[in-house]
Design a protein around this motif. Structure first.
Motif, mmCIF file in Angstrom:
data_model
loop_
_atom_site.group_PDB
_atom_site.id
_atom_site.type_symbol
_atom_site.label_atom_id
_atom_site.label_comp_id
_atom_site.label_asym_id
_atom_site.label_seq_id
_atom_site.Cartn_x
_atom_site.Cartn_y
_atom_site.Cartn_z
ATOM 1 N N UNK A 1 1.132 -0.901 0.181
ATOM 2 C CA UNK A 1 -0.131 0.449 0.271
ATOM 3 C C UNK A 1 0.942 1.261 0.003
ATOM 4 N N UNK A 2 0.561 1.704 -0.556
ATOM 5 C CA UNK A 2 1.530 3.174 -1.049
ATOM 6 C C UNK A 2 0.224 4.236 -0.132
ATOM 7 N N UNK A 3 0.774 5.241 0.626
ATOM 8 C CA UNK A 3 0.147 6.331 1.334
ATOM 9 C C UNK A 3 0.642 7.876 1.011
ATOM 10 N N UNK A 4 0.003 7.849 -0.205
ATOM 11 C CA UNK A 4 -0.001 9.436 -0.821
ATOM 12 C C UNK A 4 0.232 10.713 -0.419
ATOM 13 N N UNK B 1 4.900 8.836 1.065
ATOM 14 C CA UNK B 1 5.342 9.605 0.345
ATOM 15 C C UNK B 1 4.954 10.826 0.964
ATOM 16 N N UNK B 2 5.603 11.799 1.084
ATOM 17 C CA UNK B 2 5.174 13.960 1.315
ATOM 18 C C UNK B 2 6.612 13.997 0.828
ATOM 19 N N UNK C 1 4.695 -0.036 16.766
ATOM 20 C CA UNK C 1 5.447 -0.504 16.734
ATOM 21 C C UNK C 1 5.258 -1.545 15.410
ATOM 22 N N UNK C 2 4.897 -0.314 14.519
ATOM 23 C CA UNK C 2 4.771 -0.526 13.171
ATOM 24 C C UNK C 2 6.070 0.116 12.089
ATOM 25 N N UNK C 3 6.283 -1.381 11.061
ATOM 26 C CA UNK C 3 7.189 -1.568 10.309
ATOM 27 C C UNK C 3 6.445 -0.806 9.184
ATOM 28 N N UNK C 4 6.493 0.368 8.753
ATOM 29 C CA UNK C 4 6.772 1.619 7.764
ATOM 30 C C UNK C 4 7.529 1.930 7.300
ATOM 31 N N UNK C 5 7.477 2.064 5.817
ATOM 32 C CA UNK C 5 8.987 3.257 5.323
ATOM 33 C C UNK C 5 8.609 4.691 4.858
ATOM 34 N N UNK C 6 8.951 5.351 4.958
ATOM 35 C CA UNK C 6 8.529 7.359 4.349
ATOM 36 C C UNK C 6 9.609 7.156 3.220
ATOM 37 N N UNK C 7 9.034 8.674 2.551
ATOM 38 C CA UNK C 7 10.613 8.785 1.823
ATOM 39 C C UNK C 7 9.483 10.306 1.084
#
Length: 208
Positions: free
Chosen positions: A52-55, A77-78, A95-101
């Motif tokens: 899932x991508x969060x724009x 993404x922001x 405790x969630x493993x998420x990536x932010x770019x």
């Protein structure tokens, strides 16, 4: 996870301490965010075990909701580094493993359908006309299964026409109309809180 539990967890997230008007930064409230992702998962199976991508993720509310509902991987993404810092703290707290770019959605150099589902509460286009359509255009290029997005109800006909005619969606459906409470965040806001009617859309990209 039950809807009420999801809404409660999202209600504890940190939000913008100093929202930037030029980016149309309005927090996505827990009421709307929980219903948006709960519907995506329980009505359409578009969240659990999906990429899932969060724009325009802001402080990460929608992405966090996706992760709580069992998404395989979530990337937010922001363009704003301060927001991403808060989003990262919100993910850590649960405790969630998420990536932010840090990136402008329009600058993504992705080729093809690289995520399953895109979720977003794009800028409504009040400061920069057409900003929400820019987001939708990119989302429908990179999602393989569905795009969930919030748009002002007053733009419903325009959004549907653009999605089907210009952005190659095979389906564009308003799932429900919601009330978006915009708190008095900026000096130009005259009222303490403004209630805006928004549509929760589900778009299906045309198959390649």
């Amino acid at each position: 996870m039950k809807l009420k539990q999801l809404e409660g967890l999202l209600g504890g997230l940190q939000q913008f301490p100093r929202p930037k008007v030029e980016l149309e930064q309005y927090p996505t409230g827990p009421h709307i965010a929980s219903r948006m992702l709960y519907t995506a998962e329980n009505s359409f199976d578009d969240v659990s075990n999906k990429v899932v991508a969060d724009f325009g993720c802001g402080c990460g509310t929608l992405g966090v909701a996706a992760a709580l509902l069992g998404a395989e991987h979530v990337v937010g993404f922001d363009v704003d580094p301060e927001s991403l810092e808060i989003a990262s703290l919100n993910a850590e707290a649960l405790e969630l493993d998420m990536d932010f770019i840090q990136s402008n959605v329009m600058d993504l150099q992705w080729r093809g359908r690289v995520v399953d589902t895109v979720i977003m509460n794009p800028p409504f286009g009040t400061r920069k006309k057409g900003a929400d359509m820019d987001f939708l255009s990119v989302a429908l290029k990179v999602a393989s299964e569905a795009v969930y997005s919030l748009h002002k109800t007053s733009t419903r006909d325009h959004v549907k026409r653009a999605a089907l005619r210009d952005f190659n969606a095979s389906n564009a459906e308003v799932l429900c109309e919601l009330r978006y409470d915009v708190p008095q965040l900026y000096k130009f806001h005259k009222k303490k809180e403004v209630d805006i009617a928004v549509d929760l859309w589900r778009f299906v990209p045309a198959s390649l």
